[in-house]
Structures are given as structure tokens and as C-alpha cells.
Design an enzyme around this catalytic site. Structure first.
Site, short mmCIF file in Angstrom:
data_model
loop_
_atom_site.label_atom_id
_atom_site.label_comp_id
_atom_site.label_asym_id
_atom_site.label_seq_id
_atom_site.Cartn_x
_atom_site.Cartn_y
_atom_site.Cartn_z
N TYR A 143 0.93 -1.35 0.04
CA TYR A 143 0.14 -0.19 0.02
C TYR A 143 0.92 1.31 0.15
CZ TYR A 143 -2.91 3.79 2.01
OH TYR A 143 -3.46 4.95 2.36
N HIS A 144 2.06 1.19 0.75
CA HIS A 144 3.00 2.45 0.96
C HIS A 144 3.50 2.78 -0.40
CE1 HIS A 144 6.79 4.41 2.14
NE2 HIS A 144 5.94 5.06 2.56
#
Length: 267
Positions: A143-144
Site C-alpha cells: 500500500y505504501h
């Protein structure tokens, strides 16, 4: 705008970037970050499925070289952008360091700002080592990577306020993080407190990013902090989600497990 042309910062030949061409390219092609993100997600989860019945790969030497190269890149980037930000702070103060757009076209940082946003694409390669070595893939990890890529390319083209803080902090944290990864991959003894320090620095980075986003919104009302409302919204949402995810990671990794270990020992 703060004039740092005579600040004493030396611009090396490789830093002489045509920022107009760079900006025009990003304005035309920034949406390709969605393509990179889609292909990345497909390879990550497809790779996990492919590796499921297969033995894990060691990849020690490639991991050392990968982490070391990103560590060197981040260290140099942190030094160069950090020096520039210190100059802005000393000459114009904190508010100017947040709102000034010279970070995107300054004599030193114009190169490092562009290098920063472009580097978010190859940094997706981090996940290949996680997948091929069959390590646990955290939601925070992929996600990052995806959101940083999307937001960096989306924001660079508009030269939004706060970029100097966002990029300099990221360079600094990555300098520590990739140096740590390189040392671990090389089998060097790394004290546990260093890992705690890195995660703490990441949490501090997210808290500062959220604060800077709020200040950009506040000062934008006075007309001297150029940004866009939707950009501030996405930046604040992104940094808030990071702050929550990294704080949870810190708790689960360094606090909860320590507590569980103590309980088990007592029993």
C-alpha cells in the site's frame, strides 16, 4: 521566493537538470503511475501464487546490492536536499520552507526533486525480494509503495507547497532504512534499537507530513502557499493512513510481542 543562488551550495554537473523539460514530461506522463501500480499489484500477487508451491530463493547478493544502491542514493539525496532546506530555514524561516516552490527549480534540488519522484517506480522492486524469498507481505508494504508513487507523480507536476519537507524527510528515513537492510542482508550484527529508531523515524515523518499538510491548507488561505485543495486532501489522507499503519506496526512488532514474551516467561 527565497534566492539561494549565492548560498554557497555547489551545483555539480550531474545536477544541472532542465527542470522545464522534466516538468513538461511529468505533466504529460504522470498518469502512467497508475499503469505501473496496476502492473506492480498483478506481479506481486501473481508472484505469490507462483511461489506458493516452490522453494524460497535466497538472493543474498542481489539484495545486498539493491539495498546498498538505494542507501547510497538516499544518503546523497538527504544530504543535498537537507542542506538546501536548512538554507531556506535560515534565510526565510519555517513558513517559507513549507510554502516556497524553489525546491522544484533550485540550483541543487531541482535534480533531486525529479530524481525522487522517478525513483518511486524502481523502488517497487523492493517487493520482488519479499515475494521471491517467501517472506510475509504486509498490507503496509505494498500500500505504501503504490500510494507514494501515485501521489509523488501527481504532485510534482503542480509544484505544490510542502514538497521540500515531504521529499527531504523521505530521503532521510530511506537513508537509514536501506542502510539497515543492506547491513542485515550482508549478515552484519545490527542492534535491535536501530530497527526501533527507524520505525520511530517513519512515524515522526508521517506526523510531520500530516502537520505540514495542515499548515499548507491554513496558509493557502493567505495566498502565499501555492497548492490545491484536492491535493491537500489526498496528502492528509495519505499521511494519516501511514501514521496509523506505522504506529500499529510499531505496537505489534516492538510492544505487543515484548509483552507476550514476558507473559510467556512468567507462565
Amino acid at each position: 521566493m527565497v534566492d539561494l543562488n549565492h548560498s554557497g551550495l555547489t551545483e555539480y554537473s550531474f545536477e544541472r537538470l532542465d527542470e522545464r523539460a522534466a516538468m513538461e514530461w511529468m505533466q504529460t506522463h504522470w498518469s502512467k503511475s497508475f499503469v505501473f501500480s496496476t502492473v506492480y499489484a498483478a506481479l506481486v500477487f501473481g508472484g505469490q501464487h507462483y511461489m506458493k508451491p516452490r522453494p524460497r530463493m535466497k538472493l543474498r547478493r542481489p539484495l545486498i546490492l539493491w539495498s546498498l544502491s538505494l542507501a547510497v542514493f538516499s544518503i546523497i539525496g538527504a544530504i543535498r536536499t537537507g542542506s538546501y532546506m536548512l538554507q531556506v530555514l535560515s534565510v526565510g524561516g519555517f513558513r517559507r520552507s513549507v510554502c516556497d516552490q524553489s525546491f522544484y527549480n533550485g540550483p541543487v534540488t531541482k535534480f533531486w526533486a525529479y530524481a525522487f519522484v522517478l525513483s518511486k517506480a524502481p523502488e517497487l522492486g523492493d517487493t520482488a525480494f519479499v515475494v521471491l524469498r517467501k517472506q510475509k507481505l504486509l498490507f503496509l508494504h505494498w500500500y505504501h509503495h503504490i500510494t507514494v508513487l501515485l501521489y509523488s507523480w501527481y504532485s510534482y507536476k503542480d509544484m505544490v507547497a510542502g514538497g521540500g519537507w515531504f521529499m527531504t524527510m523521505n530521503y532521510g528515513v530511506h537513508a537509514l532504512m536501506y542502510s539497515y537492510y543492506a547491513a542485515r542482508a550482508a549478515g552484519l550484527p545490527v542492534p535491535r534499537p536501530l530497527a526501533v529508531l527507524i520505525t520511530s523515524a517513519q512515524i515522526g515523518q508521517m506526523a510531520t507530513g500530516l502537520t505540514v499538510s495542515g499548515l499548507v491548507y491554513r496558509w493557502m488561505q493567505h495566498g502565499d502557499c501555492p497548492s490545491r485543495l484536492h491535493n491537500i486532501f489526498w496528502a492528509a489522507l495519505m499521511y494519516l493512513s501511514y501514521l496509523l499503519l506505522f504506529s500499529n506496526f510499531f505496537y505489534q512488532t516492538y510492544l505487543r510481542r515484548r509483552g507476550d514474551a514476558k507473559t510467556t516467561k512468567v507462565e
